[in-house]
Design an enzyme around this catalytic site. Structure first.
Site, PDB file in Angstrom:
ATOM      1  CG  ASP A  20      -2.047  -0.847   1.284  1.00 44.74           C
ATOM      2  OD1 ASP A  20      -2.112  -1.770   0.464  1.00 44.74           O
ATOM      3  OD2 ASP A  20      -2.932  -0.613   2.129  1.00 44.74           O
ATOM      4  NE  ARG A  23      -3.527  -2.004  -4.339  1.00 39.98           N
ATOM      5  CZ  ARG A  23      -3.204  -2.133  -3.044  1.00 39.98           C
ATOM      6  NH1 ARG A  23      -3.081  -1.067  -2.267  1.00 39.98           N
ATOM      7  NH2 ARG A  23      -2.998  -3.307  -2.516  1.00 39.98           N
TER       8      ARG A  23
HETATM    9  C1  LIG Z   1      -8.202  -1.855  -4.192  1.00 35.95           C
HETATM   10  C2  LIG Z   1      -7.900  -0.481  -3.657  1.00 35.95           C
HETATM   11  C3  LIG Z   1      -6.720  -0.262  -2.968  1.00 35.95           C
HETATM   12  C4  LIG Z   1      -6.414   1.009  -2.491  1.00 35.95           C
HETATM   13  N1  LIG Z   1      -5.198   1.228  -1.915  1.00 35.95           N
HETATM   14  C5  LIG Z   1      -4.841   2.500  -1.592  1.00 35.95           C
HETATM   15  C6  LIG Z   1      -3.523   2.801  -1.145  1.00 35.95           C
HETATM   16  O1  LIG Z   1      -2.652   1.928  -1.026  1.00 35.95           O
HETATM   17  N2  LIG Z   1      -3.237   4.100  -0.838  1.00 35.95           N
HETATM   18  C7  LIG Z   1      -4.157   5.116  -0.975  1.00 35.95           C
HETATM   19  O2  LIG Z   1      -3.834   6.280  -0.734  1.00 35.95           O
HETATM   20  N3  LIG Z   1      -5.419   4.834  -1.380  1.00 35.95           N
HETATM   21  C8  LIG Z   1      -5.777   3.580  -1.699  1.00 35.95           C
HETATM   22  N4  LIG Z   1      -7.051   3.328  -2.145  1.00 35.95           N
HETATM   23  C9  LIG Z   1      -8.104   4.391  -2.018  1.00 35.95           C
HETATM   24  C10 LIG Z   1      -8.096   5.349  -3.182  1.00 35.95           C
HETATM   25  O3  LIG Z   1      -6.950   6.161  -3.143  1.00 35.95           O
HETATM   26  C11 LIG Z   1      -9.351   6.264  -3.148  1.00 35.95           C
HETATM   27  O4  LIG Z   1      -9.344   7.031  -1.980  1.00 35.95           O
HETATM   28  C12 LIG Z   1     -10.674   5.521  -3.202  1.00 35.95           C
HETATM   29  O5  LIG Z   1     -10.616   4.390  -4.032  1.00 35.95           O
HETATM   30  C13 LIG Z   1     -11.757   6.460  -3.796  1.00 35.95           C
HETATM   31  O6  LIG Z   1     -11.385   6.868  -5.094  1.00 35.95           O
HETATM   32  P1  LIG Z   1     -12.062   6.278  -6.434  1.00 35.95           P
HETATM   33  O7  LIG Z   1     -11.005   6.073  -7.445  1.00 35.95           O
HETATM   34  O8  LIG Z   1     -12.873   5.094  -6.128  1.00 35.95           O
HETATM   35  O9  LIG Z   1     -12.918   7.465  -7.041  1.00 35.95           O
HETATM   36  P2  LIG Z   1     -13.955   8.478  -6.425  1.00 35.95           P
HETATM   37  O10 LIG Z   1     -14.029   9.566  -7.416  1.00 35.95           O
HETATM   38  O11 LIG Z   1     -13.642   8.813  -5.005  1.00 35.95           O
HETATM   39  O12 LIG Z   1     -15.278   7.617  -6.397  1.00 35.95           O
HETATM   40  C14 LIG Z   1     -15.958   7.280  -7.603  1.00 35.95           C
HETATM   41  C15 LIG Z   1     -17.339   6.820  -7.254  1.00 35.95           C
HETATM   42  O13 LIG Z   1     -17.260   5.558  -6.590  1.00 35.95           O
HETATM   43  C16 LIG Z   1     -18.243   5.467  -5.586  1.00 35.95           C
HETATM   44  N5  LIG Z   1     -17.610   5.294  -4.288  1.00 35.95           N
HETATM   45  C17 LIG Z   1     -16.330   5.553  -3.942  1.00 35.95           C
HETATM   46  N6  LIG Z   1     -16.120   5.248  -2.648  1.00 35.95           N
HETATM   47  C18 LIG Z   1     -17.303   4.814  -2.163  1.00 35.95           C
HETATM   48  C19 LIG Z   1     -17.749   4.322  -0.891  1.00 35.95           C
HETATM   49  N7  LIG Z   1     -16.923   4.235   0.154  1.00 35.95           N
HETATM   50  N8  LIG Z   1     -19.035   3.930  -0.764  1.00 35.95           N
HETATM   51  C20 LIG Z   1     -19.883   3.992  -1.804  1.00 35.95           C
HETATM   52  N9  LIG Z   1     -19.522   4.429  -3.035  1.00 35.95           N
HETATM   53  C21 LIG Z   1     -18.257   4.843  -3.215  1.00 35.95           C
HETATM   54  C22 LIG Z   1     -19.027   6.756  -5.630  1.00 35.95           C
HETATM   55  O14 LIG Z   1     -20.149   6.589  -6.454  1.00 35.95           O
HETATM   56  C23 LIG Z   1     -18.077   7.724  -6.276  1.00 35.95           C
HETATM   57  O15 LIG Z   1     -18.745   8.769  -6.890  1.00 35.95           O
HETATM   58  C24 LIG Z   1      -7.358   2.072  -2.656  1.00 35.95           C
HETATM   59  C25 LIG Z   1      -8.546   1.849  -3.362  1.00 35.95           C
HETATM   60  C26 LIG Z   1      -8.814   0.600  -3.866  1.00 35.95           C
HETATM   61  C27 LIG Z   1     -10.090   0.402  -4.658  1.00 35.95           C
END
Ligand SMILES: Cc1cc2nc3c(=O)[nH]c(=O)nc-3n(C[C@H](O)[C@H](O)[C@H](O)COP(=O)(O)OP(=O)(O)OC[C@H]3O[C@@H](n4cnc5c(N)ncnc54)[C@H](O)[C@@H]3O)c2cc1C
Length: 311
Positions: free
Chosen positions: A134, A184
């Site tokens: 991560d 990732r």
């Molecule tokens: C597999 C995985 C590993 C990750 N590892 C890391 C890491 O190592 N370090 C790090 O900084 N971040 C990590 N993240 C988190 C990432 O950085 C984002 O904060 C998070 O994924 C939200 O961004 P998004 O790309 O989904 O887009 P966004 O623009 O935030 O979300 C897009 C849409 O997805 C839906 N959505 C998003 N989150 C939610 C929720 N909780 N509940 C319901 N609907 C939701 C909503 O409809 C939203 O409009 C990880 C995420 C994933 C999926």
């Protein structure tokens, strides 16, 4: 603003106590967390695998500041690997590690953390299970890149998370792609100022797409970790245009988020991997998932009135 308020409410003592007071996870909280130990987490993984999805499991047990706590994480991940083996889940399984779990904040610092992570990487790959590291706050980016570089010297398959919101990440993607790394790509969950990060949704999204292009055009194995379906579709289009098959990249989402899309994408033949956190320190994770989408506030309210064991 709303996010700050929800986070403050979520961490308020009485709210936290009410939601965590039952012996198990509640029905609502259990949507985002794979249980309290490796047995329940691997059982969740088995259910997801039966639906055609891959899994990444991640332990939540705090960030130790002493060596004993860091050593304990090596043992926790050893038990997790053994549980995968016992359940017959090897190929296609992955575990995800955080530097801080392995003692970055303990007296041994970076070197101690890398040594412990090396032991966990050896355990995992001996069982046929992959590892990704991560990415945490801005202060940890250089040490994490350094640690993964050292781990990849022994095991080149070890992957790393890169946060598209950081201004440096396009250069990091170029460097990692040139070494064929598994990357990732996430938008980034930690705040940072405009001197080091994109700070609006539009600029983060375009940076994410540029990083994707770099990974697809270079020799990386892109792991498209986003619930933003525009990013997912952009990645699928880039793969098609580059003539890459579905085994040349994967899509990743968090447990409990966009579950219908997870099922739909897996059924369409995509390699879809679900990230499943578990362990005693699950509460902060739960609150962060609530904060990410304003309409999730009703889930927090629901968890408050029905904190009973998961059904
Ligand atoms: C597999 C995985 C590993 C990750 N590892 C890391 C890491 O190592 N370090 C790090 O900084 N971040 C990590 N993240 C988190 C990432 O950085 C984002 O904060 C998070 O994924 C939200 O961004 P998004 O790309 O989904 O887009 P966004 O623009 O935030 O979300 C897009 C849409 O997805 C839906 N959505 C998003 N989150 C939610 C929720 N909780 N509940 C319901 N609907 C939701 C909503 O409809 C939203 O409009 C990880 C995420 C994933 C999926």
């Amino acid at each position: 603003m709303l996010k700050r308020v929800v986070r403050r409410v979520g961490y308020a003592g009485p709210v936290r106590r009410t939601i965590t007071s039952s012996s198990g996870l509640g029905r609502v909280t259990g949507r985002f967390v794979g249980g309290l130990d490796e047995v329940s987490a691997v059982a969740v993984a088995q259910r997801l695998r039966a639906q055609g999805m891959l899994t990444t499991l991640h332990v939540r047990q705090g960030n130790p500041v002493d060596e004993a706590g860091a050593d304990a994480h090596v043992e926790l991940y050893r038990r997790l690997v053994a549980q995968h083996v016992e359940a017959g889940l090897r190929e296609g399984s992955e575990i995800s590690l955080k530097m801080a779990q392995f003692g970055l904040l303990a007296p041994g610092g970076l070197d101690g953390a890398v040594e412990r992570m090396r032991a966990t990487v050896a355990d995992a790959y001996a069982a046929g299970i992959g590892v990704t590291v991560d990415m945490e706050g801005i202060e940890e980016v250089d040490v994490t890149l350094d640690a993964v570089c050292r781990l990849r010297a022994d095991q080149p398959d070890v992957g790393i998370a890169i946060q598209a919101y950081l201004l440096r990440s396009e250069a990091d993607c170029h460097a990692l792609a040139s070494t064929g790394a598994r990357v990732r790509l996430v938008k980034g969950a930690y705040g940072a100022g405009p001197d080091v990060a994109h700070t609006t949704r539009a600029t983060v999204d375009s940076a994410y797409e540029r990083c994707l292009e770099i990974l697809f055009a270079g020799g990386a194995y892109p792991m498209v970790a986003s619930h933003d379906l525009r990013m997912v579709e952009a990645a699928r289009a880039m793969a098609r245009e580059a003539g890459k098959g579905r085994d040349a990249y994967e899509i990743q989402m968090l447990m409990g988020v966009r579950t219908q899309d997870q099922v739909r994408l897996a059924a369409a033949g995509e390699r879809l991997r679900v990230y499943v956190p578990y362990g005693p320190d699950w509460y902060g994770w739960f609150v962060n998932r609530i904060v990410e989408k304003p309409s999730n506030v009703r889930l927090l309210a629901h968890a408050l009135v029905s904190p009973g064991p998961r059904v």
